[in-house]
Design a protein around this motif. Structure first.
Motif, PDB file in Angstrom:
ATOM      1  N   LEU A   1      20.947 -29.427  18.752  1.00  8.80           N
ATOM      2  CA  LEU A   1      21.164 -30.170  19.473  1.00  8.80           C
ATOM      3  C   LEU A   1      20.838 -31.127  20.380  1.00  8.80           C
ATOM      4  O   LEU A   1      21.114 -32.184  20.237  1.00  8.80           O
ATOM      5  CB  LEU A   1      22.655 -29.515  19.857  1.00  8.80           C
ATOM      6  N   ARG A   2      19.997 -30.657  21.168  1.00  5.79           N
ATOM      7  CA  ARG A   2      19.323 -31.296  21.970  1.00  5.79           C
ATOM      8  C   ARG A   2      17.964 -32.212  21.230  1.00  5.79           C
ATOM      9  O   ARG A   2      18.237 -33.930  21.874  1.00  5.79           O
ATOM     10  CB  ARG A   2      17.744 -30.370  22.751  1.00  5.79           C
TER      11      ARG A   2
ATOM     12  N   ALA B   1      25.954 -38.076  24.510  1.00  5.35           N
ATOM     13  CA  ALA B   1      26.914 -37.841  23.872  1.00  5.35           C
ATOM     14  C   ALA B   1      27.210 -36.913  24.453  1.00  5.35           C
ATOM     15  O   ALA B   1      27.636 -36.754  25.676  1.00  5.35           O
ATOM     16  CB  ALA B   1      25.449 -37.023  22.654  1.00  5.35           C
ATOM     17  N   ILE B   2      28.645 -37.152  23.642  1.00  5.83           N
ATOM     18  CA  ILE B   2      30.209 -36.267  24.113  1.00  5.83           C
ATOM     19  C   ILE B   2      29.663 -34.919  23.196  1.00  5.83           C
ATOM     20  O   ILE B   2      29.802 -35.114  21.876  1.00  5.83           O
ATOM     21  CB  ILE B   2      30.416 -36.885  24.611  1.00  5.83           C
ATOM     22  N   LEU B   3      30.280 -33.865  24.061  1.00  5.29           N
ATOM     23  CA  LEU B   3      30.462 -32.459  22.700  1.00  5.29           C
ATOM     24  C   LEU B   3      31.753 -32.198  23.436  1.00  5.29           C
ATOM     25  O   LEU B   3      31.667 -32.234  24.816  1.00  5.29           O
ATOM     26  CB  LEU B   3      29.995 -31.654  22.493  1.00  5.29           C
TER      27      LEU B   3
ATOM     28  N   ALA C   1      27.020 -33.916  26.105  1.00  5.14           N
ATOM     29  CA  ALA C   1      26.110 -32.730  25.766  1.00  5.14           C
ATOM     30  C   ALA C   1      24.894 -32.568  26.149  1.00  5.14           C
ATOM     31  O   ALA C   1      24.549 -31.077  26.583  1.00  5.14           O
ATOM     32  CB  ALA C   1      25.440 -33.551  24.507  1.00  5.14           C
ATOM     33  N   LYS C   2      24.096 -33.085  27.210  1.00  3.43           N
ATOM     34  CA  LYS C   2      22.778 -33.002  27.855  1.00  3.43           C
ATOM     35  C   LYS C   2      23.095 -32.204  29.004  1.00  3.43           C
ATOM     36  O   LYS C   2      22.297 -30.760  28.608  1.00  3.43           O
ATOM     37  CB  LYS C   2      21.390 -34.037  27.987  1.00  3.43           C
TER      38      LYS C   2
ATOM     39  N   ARG D   1      11.086 -48.065  13.800  1.00  3.58           N
ATOM     40  CA  ARG D   1      11.713 -47.589  12.956  1.00  3.58           C
ATOM     41  C   ARG D   1      12.996 -47.205  14.267  1.00  3.58           C
ATOM     42  O   ARG D   1      12.207 -46.365  14.762  1.00  3.58           O
ATOM     43  CB  ARG D   1      11.026 -46.253  11.900  1.00  3.58           C
ATOM     44  N   GLY D   2      14.160 -46.612  13.953  1.00  2.81           N
ATOM     45  CA  GLY D   2      14.859 -45.830  14.951  1.00  2.81           C
ATOM     46  C   GLY D   2      15.409 -44.716  13.884  1.00  2.81           C
ATOM     47  O   GLY D   2      14.590 -43.981  13.209  1.00  2.81           O
ATOM     48  N   LYS D   3      16.387 -44.294  14.830  1.00  2.09           N
ATOM     49  CA  LYS D   3      16.126 -42.530  14.071  1.00  2.09           C
ATOM     50  C   LYS D   3      18.047 -42.650  14.590  1.00  2.09           C
ATOM     51  O   LYS D   3      18.650 -43.556  15.024  1.00  2.09           O
ATOM     52  CB  LYS D   3      16.058 -42.012  15.193  1.00  2.09           C
ATOM     53  N   TRP D   4      18.577 -41.823  13.532  1.00  2.00           N
ATOM     54  CA  TRP D   4      19.693 -41.394  13.471  1.00  2.00           C
ATOM     55  C   TRP D   4      20.078 -40.485  15.165  1.00  2.00           C
ATOM     56  O   TRP D   4      19.268 -39.075  14.773  1.00  2.00           O
ATOM     57  CB  TRP D   4      20.608 -40.527  12.106  1.00  2.00           C
ATOM     58  N   ARG D   5      21.059 -40.744  15.373  1.00  2.00           N
ATOM     59  CA  ARG D   5      21.686 -39.624  17.014  1.00  2.00           C
ATOM     60  C   ARG D   5      23.018 -39.511  17.051  1.00  2.00           C
ATOM     61  O   ARG D   5      23.946 -40.418  16.429  1.00  2.00           O
ATOM     62  CB  ARG D   5      20.979 -40.343  18.563  1.00  2.00           C
ATOM     63  N   TRP D   6      23.109 -38.394  17.574  1.00  2.00           N
ATOM     64  CA  TRP D   6      25.244 -38.152  17.392  1.00  2.00           C
ATOM     65  C   TRP D   6      25.502 -38.403  18.789  1.00  2.00           C
ATOM     66  O   TRP D   6      24.860 -38.301  19.780  1.00  2.00           O
ATOM     67  CB  TRP D   6      25.246 -36.784  17.069  1.00  2.00           C
ATOM     68  N   ILE D   7      26.265 -38.761  18.524  1.00  2.00           N
ATOM     69  CA  ILE D   7      27.290 -39.227  19.720  1.00  2.00           C
ATOM     70  C   ILE D   7      28.189 -38.385  19.696  1.00  2.00           C
ATOM     71  O   ILE D   7      28.993 -38.701  21.151  1.00  2.00           O
ATOM     72  CB  ILE D   7      26.976 -40.804  19.301  1.00  2.00           C
TER      73      ILE D   7
END
Length: 189
Positions: free
Chosen positions: A23-24, A31-33, A41-42, A100-106
Motif C-alpha cells: 500500500l505504501r 491518497a485517502i483510505l 493514507a500515508k 514513463r508514469g506510474k499508476w498510484r491509488w488515490i
C-alpha cells in the motif's frame, strides 16, 4: 488493461512483502483510505500494525475515456474472512514528459462481508464513452474525476450515516451510475 495490471501487481507485492509495504509503495501522495472514516493514507500506513495475510482479486474494472483514472473493485480476504474492496487508481506522469508514469491509488475502501461476492471467470471491464465529452468539472470536496471528466467519483462519510462511494461513467449523453458501495455504521469488520 493497465488498471488491472496495477491492481494485480499491488496484490503480488502484498503477498511477497506484506500489505503495508504494498500500500505504501503504490499510494499517491494525497491518497485517502477509510479506517473507518477518511484519513490520509500515508499517515495511517505509518502508524498501522502489520496486517494478516491478505489477498484480493478484481471483479470489475472501470476506466475513463482518456485512460487516466480507473477503478478496481472485487473480493478480498484476510485470515479466511471474506470482504470486498474498491480502489481508485490514477496514472501519474513525472514532470519530464519523456519519462514513463506510474499508476498510484488515490482512494481505497472496503469492508468485511458475511458471504463473499460472486466472482466472474475474468474481470469485467467497462470504459467511459469518448463521444461528446462533458465539460470538466469544478473541483468539489469529496469528489474527483478524470481529466476528460468521463469518469467521476464521490464519497461521503458520517459517523451516523456511514460511508458511501459512487462511481459514474459518461455514456456519450449523460453520466451513468456504475458502482455504489454503501456501509451503515457498525458494518465495518
Amino acid at each position: 488493461m493497465p488498471v488491472l495490471a496495477a491492481d494485480v501487481a499491488q496484490n503480488r507485492l502484498a503477498q511477497d512483502e506484506g500489505v503495508l509495504t504494498a500500500l505504501r509503495a503504490t499510494a499517491a501522495e494525497n491518497a485517502i483510505l477509510f479506517a473507518p472514516g477518511p484519513i490520509g493514507a500515508k499517515e495511517w500506513l505509518d502508524a498501522a500494525e502489520p496486517f494478516p495475510p491478505t489477498n484480493w482479486r478484481a471483479h470489475r474494472i472501470l476506466v475513463s475515456c482518456d485512460g487516466t483514472i480507473g477503478v478496481a473493485t472485487g473480493s478480498i480476504s484476510w485470515d479466511d474472512h471474506p470482504g470486498y474492496y474498491t480502489t481508485i487508481w490514477r496514472y501519474e506522469t513525472p514532470g519530464d514528459d519523456s519519462a514513463r508514469g506510474k499508476w498510484r491509488w488515490i482512494l481505497s475502501h472496503g469492508a468485511g462481508v458475511d458471504e463473499p461476492r460472486p466472482a466472474p471467470a475474468a474481470p469485467q471491464v467497462e470504459a467511459a464513452s469518448c463521444d461528446a465529452l462533458p465539460e470538466p468539472l469544478v473541483n468539489i470536496a469529496r469528489m474527483g474525476h478524470s481529466a476528460d471528466a468521463s469518469l467521476r467519483y464521490r464519497w461521503s462519510f458520517d459517523e451516523e450515516a456511514g460511508k458511501k462511494l459512487t462511481v459514474e461513467l459518461w455514456d456519450g449523453a449523460a453520466y451513468r451510475l456504475v458502482l455504489e458501495d454503501s456501509l451503515a455504521p457498525g458494518q465495518e469488520q
